[in-house]
Write a protein that holds these residues in place. Structure first.
Motif, PDB file in Angstrom:
ATOM      1  N   GLY A  62      -5.941   1.085  -0.290  1.00 60.21           N
ATOM      2  CA  GLY A  62      -5.287  -0.103   0.230  1.00 60.21           C
ATOM      3  C   GLY A  62      -6.271  -1.207   0.555  1.00 60.21           C
ATOM      4  O   GLY A  62      -7.442  -1.170   0.167  1.00 60.21           O
TER       5      GLY A  62
ATOM      6  N   PRO B  18      -3.869   2.110   8.796  1.00 64.17           N
ATOM      7  CA  PRO B  18      -5.047   1.287   9.095  1.00 64.17           C
ATOM      8  C   PRO B  18      -5.845   1.899  10.249  1.00 64.17           C
ATOM      9  O   PRO B  18      -5.293   2.142  11.332  1.00 64.17           O
ATOM     10  CB  PRO B  18      -4.451  -0.070   9.477  1.00 64.17           C
TER      11      PRO B  18
ATOM     12  N   PRO C 221      -8.039   1.637   5.152  1.00 61.03           N
ATOM     13  CA  PRO C 221      -6.707   2.179   4.845  1.00 61.03           C
ATOM     14  C   PRO C 221      -6.774   3.691   4.590  1.00 61.03           C
ATOM     15  O   PRO C 221      -6.865   4.139   3.449  1.00 61.03           O
ATOM     16  CB  PRO C 221      -6.307   1.415   3.581  1.00 61.03           C
TER      17      PRO C 221
ATOM     18  N   PRO D 173       0.838  -1.212   0.000  1.00 60.31           N
ATOM     19  CA  PRO D 173       0.000   0.000   0.000  1.00 60.31           C
ATOM     20  C   PRO D 173       0.867   1.254   0.000  1.00 60.31           C
ATOM     21  O   PRO D 173       2.031   1.192   0.390  1.00 60.31           O
ATOM     22  CB  PRO D 173      -0.807  -0.128   1.292  1.00 60.31           C
TER      23      PRO D 173
ATOM     24  N   THR E 107      -0.338   5.531   4.367  1.00 66.12           N
ATOM     25  CA  THR E 107      -1.612   4.864   4.626  1.00 66.12           C
ATOM     26  C   THR E 107      -1.625   4.330   6.053  1.00 66.12           C
ATOM     27  O   THR E 107      -0.695   3.629   6.466  1.00 66.12           O
ATOM     28  CB  THR E 107      -1.832   3.709   3.642  1.00 66.12           C
TER      29      THR E 107
END
Length: 529
Positions: free
Chosen positions: A412, A338, A525, A332, A336
């Protein structure tokens, strides 16, 4: 006409209008079977590198002829071969099972021909891409280049995403293969759609095309994990060892997106230097322009020494909702993060602290929750659609967040962790993320499904489709929960009987927990670039 289409698709000018063709060359296999291939090459040329294209759709079919013509008119020597059991090639076609052995035998034969200088690349899309993965990791010496369009090194994950059978795509493709030699094959489309309700699923081919079709029967008969039937067709473990330079094209709505991104990540981690383009299209004609342009430039760089097109970022993707192409060095993308989006009475970014009641719904396989949009083998039916028809039903749970105070970019992989109880111990949990605009129209962005096969409350981990998407300021995120999405996925009968032969069906009640002790959430993401 071919030149007109070339211009329409924005392809570079042809360089070799004089092409000579030798048809139906005999390519012997180790077991004595003979496969047939056509050779297209610049007229009067000496030994050249070759581009090998292996197809189950018939080398004489118009799309295959056009693809090979695009390459041949740009100075490439192209060998296009019908795989085993197709067209003039001998043997029986058994989807995915013979491509390694036959592909390697063809490669050995090709390198021994006086008109080949020993260098061989492979190109193509979809199944034609799979035939590349069936050869590339094992080729010695390595292939000169790979052009991988909307494909993956293993297709099994797309047959049974999350353990559920991908009925729509399987029956559409198997029916088209079962009628490939029929003049009026398109007339079967309506019968195929009706056949998706046929039980048992393993005999839906009879309702669709009037006779057994091996691929549908293979998929329906081997839905249970760990039976080993597809092991020899899975080349994903060998991807990292592949040294041939690879260029990939896929789309946010392509059914092989997850597998192709895993292949890219494996090559990248191994230091192979792959590149990938991810566009706003599906497994359809919208991807054609990008695939053709990408493969012409990539093959030109590695067979003709034209390195100009190599000067680009390894990852090029289209950010949906923003209308922008972005370049990155990795997947990704850097930046980015999570981020958890929790299920509550609506949706919340904060972890729950209370004791909210579970979200409940009942899945009825006699009146299954319909699918709307997504990665389908159906022009005009897949991709992003208004979800109003599904969201108004009583067999779904709809959870909606507050309006966004700023744009939210997701780029992502997406997943969900859901604590869920089923009344039968057998069910499919379908999770969908939607974008609700200022007018209240809800459109799907990504989704996933997982099969549940144990009683009591379970933690269901759902792998959803990766995405690159901007939720605009003022829009709201929405999560829809259901017990299926028919006919995209086969109905779960609620009995535990294998899908391929199940006839009896039971309704299944669902409870999705969202309290402090059993928090359910999506992992998004969030890109802060």
């Amino acid at each position: 006409m071919a030149r007109f289409v070339d211009r329409l698709l924005g392809l570079p000018e042809e360089t070799t209008p004089a092409v000579e063709t030798a048809r139906d060359l005999r390519v012997p296999m180790p077991d004595g079977t003979v496969l047939r291939a056509d050779l297209h090459r610049p007229r009067g040329a000496g030994p050249l590198p070759a581009v090998l294209v292996r197809t189950p759709y018939g080398k004489a079919q118009r799309p295959v002829r056009y693809f090979t013509g695009v390459l041949a008119r740009r100075g490439f020597q192209v060998v296009v071969q019908d795989v085993r059991g197709i067209g003039g090639s001998g043997g029986e076609f058994r989807a995915f099972h013979h491509e390694r052995e036959d592909g390697l035998a063809t490669l050995k034969w090709l390198r021994a021909q006086p008109w080949c200088d020993g260098r061989v690349a492979m190109a193509g899309a979809s199944y034609l891409g799979f035939t590349q993965w069936a050869v590339a990791p094992y080729a010695d010496p390595p292939l000169a280049a790979l052009g991988l369009g909307v494909t993956a090194s293993e297709f099994v994950g797309s047959f049974y995403p999350g353990g559920a059978m991908a009925l729509f795509n399987t029956l559409v493709w198997s029916s088209s293969m079962g009628t490939r030699d029929e003049r009026f094959a398109p007339l079967h489309a309506r019968r195929v759609r009706r056949a998706m309700r046929h039980l048992p699923v393993g005999e839906a081919d009879l309702a669709a095309i009037g006779r057994p079709e091996p691929f549908l029967r293979d998929v329906a008969a081997h839905t249970e994990p760990g039976n080993g039937f597809w092991d020899a067709t899975d080349h994903s473990a060998a991807v990292a060892a592949t040294t041939a330079p690879a260029s990939m094209v896929t789309g946010w709505w392509d059914l092989f997106l997850r597998g192709q991104l895993r292949d890219f990540a494996a090559l990248d981690a191994a230091g192979r230097g792959p590149r990938i383009t991810i566009g706003p299209w599906g497994h359809d004609a919208r991807a054609l322009r990008a695939v053709l342009a990408d493969q012409v430039s990539w093959l030109g760089a590695h067979l003709h020494g034209d390195a100009a097109e190599l000067r680009r970022a390894p990852v090029r993707l289209y950010l949906q909702g923003a209308g922008r192409w972005l370049d990155f060095d990795a997947w990704p993308p850097p930046g980015t993060e999570p981020t958890r989006l929790y299920l509550s009475q609506g949706l919340a970014w904060e972890e729950p602290t209370g004791t909210d009641d579970p979200a409940t719904f009942v899945y009825d396989p006699f009146d299954p929750t319909p699918n709307i949009g997504g990665p389908l083998l159906a022009p005009g039916k897949g991709r992003q659609r208004d979800n109003a028809v599904m969201e108004r039903r009583g067999d779904v749970a709809v959870l909606t967040g507050a309006p966004l105070d700023r744009d939210l970019d997701l780029i992502g992989p997406v997943s969900a962790t859901v604590h869920v109880w089923t009344s039968t111990g057998h069910g499919d949990l379908f999770v969908r993320l939607c974008d609700v605009d200022r007018d209240g129209v809800s459109r799907n962005v990504t989704d996933g499904i997982v099969r549940i096969a144990e009683p009591g409350t379970v933690r269901a981990d759902v792998e959803m489709h990766p995405t690159g998407y901007r939720f605009r300021r003022g829009h709201r995120l929405r999560v829809v929960l259901a017990g299926g999405a028919f006919p995209r996925f086969a109905r779960n009968p609620g009995t535990g009987e294998p899908i391929g032969r199940a006839v009896a069906m039971r309704r299944t009640g669902f409870e999705v927990f969202r309290d402090a002790s059993r928090p359910s959430a999506l992992t998004l993401p969030v890109w802060r670039g």
